[in-house]
Design a protein around this motif. Sequence first.
Motif, PDB file in Angstrom:
ATOM      1  N   ILE A  34      -5.428  18.907  29.781  1.00 42.58           N
ATOM      2  CA  ILE A  34      -5.949  19.461  31.033  1.00 42.58           C
ATOM      3  C   ILE A  34      -6.634  20.788  30.735  1.00 42.58           C
ATOM      4  O   ILE A  34      -6.027  21.695  30.153  1.00 42.58           O
ATOM      5  CB  ILE A  34      -4.796  19.645  32.051  1.00 42.58           C
ATOM      6  N   PHE A  62      -8.920  15.740  30.747  1.00 37.15           N
ATOM      7  CA  PHE A  62      -9.212  15.968  32.168  1.00 37.15           C
ATOM      8  C   PHE A  62      -9.756  17.386  32.255  1.00 37.15           C
ATOM      9  O   PHE A  62      -9.030  18.353  32.049  1.00 37.15           O
ATOM     10  CB  PHE A  62      -7.936  15.821  33.007  1.00 37.15           C
ATOM     11  N   ALA A  77      -5.803  15.184  38.885  1.00 31.93           N
ATOM     12  CA  ALA A  77      -5.136  15.175  37.579  1.00 31.93           C
ATOM     13  C   ALA A  77      -3.995  14.159  37.568  1.00 31.93           C
ATOM     14  O   ALA A  77      -3.804  13.433  36.592  1.00 31.93           O
ATOM     15  CB  ALA A  77      -4.616  16.572  37.244  1.00 31.93           C
ATOM     16  N   ALA A  91      -1.896  21.725  28.369  1.00 33.89           N
ATOM     17  CA  ALA A  91      -2.773  22.590  29.156  1.00 33.89           C
ATOM     18  C   ALA A  91      -3.509  23.509  28.203  1.00 33.89           C
ATOM     19  O   ALA A  91      -2.891  24.234  27.425  1.00 33.89           O
ATOM     20  CB  ALA A  91      -1.949  23.406  30.140  1.00 33.89           C
ATOM     21  N   THR A 100      -2.360  24.246  36.894  1.00 32.97           N
ATOM     22  CA  THR A 100      -2.738  22.890  37.305  1.00 32.97           C
ATOM     23  C   THR A 100      -1.852  21.869  36.583  1.00 32.97           C
ATOM     24  O   THR A 100      -1.325  20.936  37.200  1.00 32.97           O
ATOM     25  CB  THR A 100      -4.230  22.615  36.979  1.00 32.97           C
ATOM     26  N   ALA A 101      -1.686  22.058  35.276  1.00 33.33           N
ATOM     27  CA  ALA A 101      -0.876  21.137  34.474  1.00 33.33           C
ATOM     28  C   ALA A 101       0.591  21.168  34.890  1.00 33.33           C
ATOM     29  O   ALA A 101       1.255  20.124  34.946  1.00 33.33           O
ATOM     30  CB  ALA A 101      -1.014  21.484  32.990  1.00 33.33           C
TER      31      ALA A 101
END
Length: 260
Positions: A34, A62, A77, A91, A100-101
């Motif tokens: 990610i 991603f 995600a 990440a 986000t991860a």
Amino acid sequence: GMMMGQFLMSTRIYTGEASLEEIEHLGLKRAYIICDPFMEKCGRAGELAAMLNGAGAETRIFSEVVPDPSIEVVAKAIQGMKEFEPDGIIALGGGSAIDTAKAAGHLYGSMNGEGRPLLAAVPTTSGTGSEVTSFAVISDTKAQAKYALRDQALVPDAAFLDPRLTASVPPAITADTGMDVLTHAIESYVSVMASDYTRGLSLQAIKLVFDYLEKSVKTPDMESREKMHNASTMAGMAFANAFLGICHSVAHKIGGEYGI
């Protein structure tokens, strides 16, 4: 009166130049990387993928991370994870990629009933300290609000603090993120939740910032980068346990409202 205290630190930390090479020993079979679009464009995500491929892992990148991680991106995600079924999430980037991860991995884990895949953080800024904390800040663009998630399950399993990864950061960002490190260290030091354990980390982080931040911005070399990378994570370890102060709570509110 006597207060009961506790200090928890559950992330395995790999430090120093070439520490990223150690990622091969995680034994991953399906690694979901990610990152933000720049990390893919500049080829860094590809290098990481190639390293993992060399160690026998399949990879998927991603790269849709945005500066203030939004609910929409987290959902995307998770969607990608459902298709790919990773045994590890990596990440790569600053606080936004790591947050986000953390959020996506945790939600994916609670949805698939098998728990979260292994989560590794590779910070590219010295920075947020997110690689060792139980927090993730997610933005709701519609409501113009920021939600601070906090759960022990959000803490990454491993952090790779390779100073080579901060080399592509522009001087102005190095300076900004370095001041954030100082803020984390000072706020956690004066926190009512501070203890001998957290203050040791806060103080050393403050000292490293004073000794190395200016050099890492003006005439960066591997030593100053490494020291700032360590300072960032140590300040993270401190505030993971002692928490932050009013400065950060004001920043969350104003940041969500005005995007600054």
